[in-house]
Design an enzyme around this catalytic site. Structure first.
Site, mmCIF file in Angstrom:
data_model
loop_
_atom_site.group_PDB
_atom_site.id
_atom_site.type_symbol
_atom_site.label_atom_id
_atom_site.label_comp_id
_atom_site.label_asym_id
_atom_site.label_seq_id
_atom_site.Cartn_x
_atom_site.Cartn_y
_atom_site.Cartn_z
ATOM 1 N N LYS A 32 0.999 -1.098 0.143
ATOM 2 C CA LYS A 32 0.070 0.092 0.033
ATOM 3 C C LYS A 32 1.011 1.419 0.005
ATOM 4 O O LYS A 32 2.129 1.104 0.170
ATOM 5 C CB LYS A 32 -0.965 0.064 1.231
ATOM 6 C CG LYS A 32 -0.376 0.045 2.539
ATOM 7 C CD LYS A 32 -1.064 -0.558 3.604
ATOM 8 C CE LYS A 32 -0.079 -0.240 5.024
ATOM 9 N NZ LYS A 32 -0.948 -0.849 6.148
ATOM 10 N N TYR A 252 15.807 30.338 8.468
ATOM 11 C CA TYR A 252 14.570 31.135 8.752
ATOM 12 C C TYR A 252 14.547 31.292 10.409
ATOM 13 O O TYR A 252 14.896 30.137 10.941
ATOM 14 C CB TYR A 252 13.236 30.351 8.511
ATOM 15 C CG TYR A 252 12.813 30.688 6.920
ATOM 16 C CD1 TYR A 252 12.439 31.840 6.453
ATOM 17 C CD2 TYR A 252 13.084 29.509 6.257
ATOM 18 C CE1 TYR A 252 12.142 31.992 5.209
ATOM 19 C CE2 TYR A 252 12.447 29.576 4.892
ATOM 20 C CZ TYR A 252 12.066 30.832 4.562
ATOM 21 O OH TYR A 252 11.828 30.897 3.176
HETATM 22 C C1 LIG Z 1 -0.276 -1.856 6.589
HETATM 23 C C2 LIG Z 1 -0.870 -3.070 7.324
HETATM 24 C C3 LIG Z 1 0.045 -4.208 7.508
HETATM 25 C C4 LIG Z 1 1.453 -4.056 7.408
HETATM 26 O O1 LIG Z 1 1.919 -3.467 8.607
HETATM 27 P P1 LIG Z 1 3.447 -3.610 8.783
HETATM 28 O O2 LIG Z 1 3.631 -3.163 10.208
HETATM 29 O O3 LIG Z 1 3.997 -2.403 7.819
HETATM 30 O O4 LIG Z 1 4.128 -4.627 8.628
HETATM 31 C C5 LIG Z 1 -0.784 -5.368 7.780
HETATM 32 N N1 LIG Z 1 -2.073 -5.446 7.779
HETATM 33 C C6 LIG Z 1 -3.004 -4.217 7.691
HETATM 34 C C7 LIG Z 1 -4.339 -4.599 7.740
HETATM 35 C C8 LIG Z 1 -2.452 -3.067 7.665
HETATM 36 O O5 LIG Z 1 -3.107 -2.116 7.178
#
Ligand SMILES: *Cc1c(COP(=O)(O)O)cnc(C)c1O
Length: 357
Positions: A32, A252
């Protein structure tokens, strides 16, 4: 001359193999948010070549983009099912992760209208309380097969809220609830753990693991040595160096004052690139085996470092901001966030390329 992100696909593949060795069940890849900013298409193809057959995205368009690259893989969409997206799941052979009764009803309606069974993943809420069917809802679905007449559950999943805290009592509670859910739906393959969950050991090493962060080199065992290989390097170009007199300020709001005659390196990277402004006066960069302190404010497009002790550094050189020498967790601690946000913040001006580190 914009910032560069070099992604090491071999390291990501090695990390996937490491996780597969530790976990007793199958291991998916969570890609994702463009594989946490590293490039979902390249990462997914590499891991598919490595043997991964299950992929997770958050959104439907992310999954549609991957489908032609992963013709035989299961691709599931974590964020849930919307009625208006139904045809796309069928057309592209994607799995919606069903996270509520209204979503289940909508998914059935989609499948019935198309006169086709819709493969899905069912999400059980075991304590995260974000998404998922509650235990009573799952019991209802399990008791009355009519709920699943147009639905083909391929996976029963849940998600841990405290996986990176091994001794947290919530982990065990979630495992107990998840096992109860799995007993209610016998024969449906299960999926519980994320990256850190794989390292909880015992009964957590079962079913399909869903690692994201650990694939990309983030430490799944905070407080212990990182078992993963670094998978990326963010570098930015020195635009110029200049001399600043003792007593002068840099950047800044003048939040940094030279206590000695100082050589300032001005680097083409800023918070617009995802290098957080909260790192002002705090972080370090890496060059030629040494660290340079960040001085002054991180601005939108530029950041300044103290190069006084590094006379060989000149305009045109590239500094490492994140990488094997400066792990994402280090910046995360300084910026008050986690490594995930450090990676997913990297902006569209950062050019990605794929090469060994
Ligand atoms: C993002 C996500 C993962 C992956 O989690 P990590 O901590 O990056 O390994 C797994 N399951 C769900 C439902 C997620 O939203």
């Amino acid at each position: 001359m914009t910032p560069r992100l070099t992604v090491d696909l071999d390291a990501i593949a090695a990390n996937w193999r490491t996780l597969a060795r530790i976990h007793q069940g199958d291991v998916a890849a969570v890609v994702k948010a463009d594989a946490y900013g590293l490039g979902a298409e390249a990462v997914a193809q590499r891991l598919h070549a490595e043997g991964a057959r299950h992929f997770f995205t958050a959104h439907l368009p992310e999954a549609i983009r991957l489908r032609p690259l992963l013709p035989s893989a299961a691709i599931a969409v974590l964020n849930g099912f919307a009625r208006e997206d139904g045809e796309h799941y069928l057309a592209h052979d994607l799995l919606p992760v069903i996270g509520s009764m209204p979503e289940l009803i909508a998914a059935r309606a989609t499948a019935r209208a198309a006169n086709r069974r819709l493969p899905v993943a069912l999400h059980a809420d075991t304590g995260m309380h974000r998404l998922g069917l509650e235990p009573a809802e799952l019991a209802l679905v399990a008791r009355d097969p009519a709920w699943l007449d147009w639905i083909e559950p391929r996976t029963l999943m849940s998600h841990l809220a405290h996986a990176e805290t091994p001794n947290h009592p919530a982990n065990g509670r979630q495992l107990v609830r998840f096992r109860a859910a799995a007993e209610a739906l016998p024969g449906v393959p299960t999926s519980l753990v994320n990256s850190s969950g794989i390292f909880l050991g015992g009964g957590f090493r079962a079913g399909l693991a869903r690692p994201g962060a650990a694939l990309y080199g983030i430490n799944p065992t905070p407080g212990l040595p990182n078992p993963m290989r670094p998978a990326l390097r963010l570098t930015a170009r020195v635009v110029q160096t200049r001399a600043v007199r003792e007593g002068e300020t840099v950047g800044y709001n003048g939040i940094w004052t030279a206590r000695r005659p100082t050589r300032v390196a001005t680097v083409a990277l800023g918070y617009a690139d995802g290098y957080h402004r909260a790192l002002s006066n705090r972080a370090e960069a890496f060059f030629d085996g040494a660290r340079l302190p960040l001085i002054g404010r991180v601005s939108m497009d530029l950041t300044t470092f103290d190069a006084t002790d590094h006379p060989r550094l000149v305009a045109g050189h590239w500094l490492e901001l994140i990488g094997p020498a400066i792990p994402p967790e280090e910046l995360a601690a300084l910026a008050g966030t986690n490594g995930y946000e450090i990676l997913t913040s990297l902006g569209p001006r950062v050019s990605r390329s794929y090469a060994p580190l």
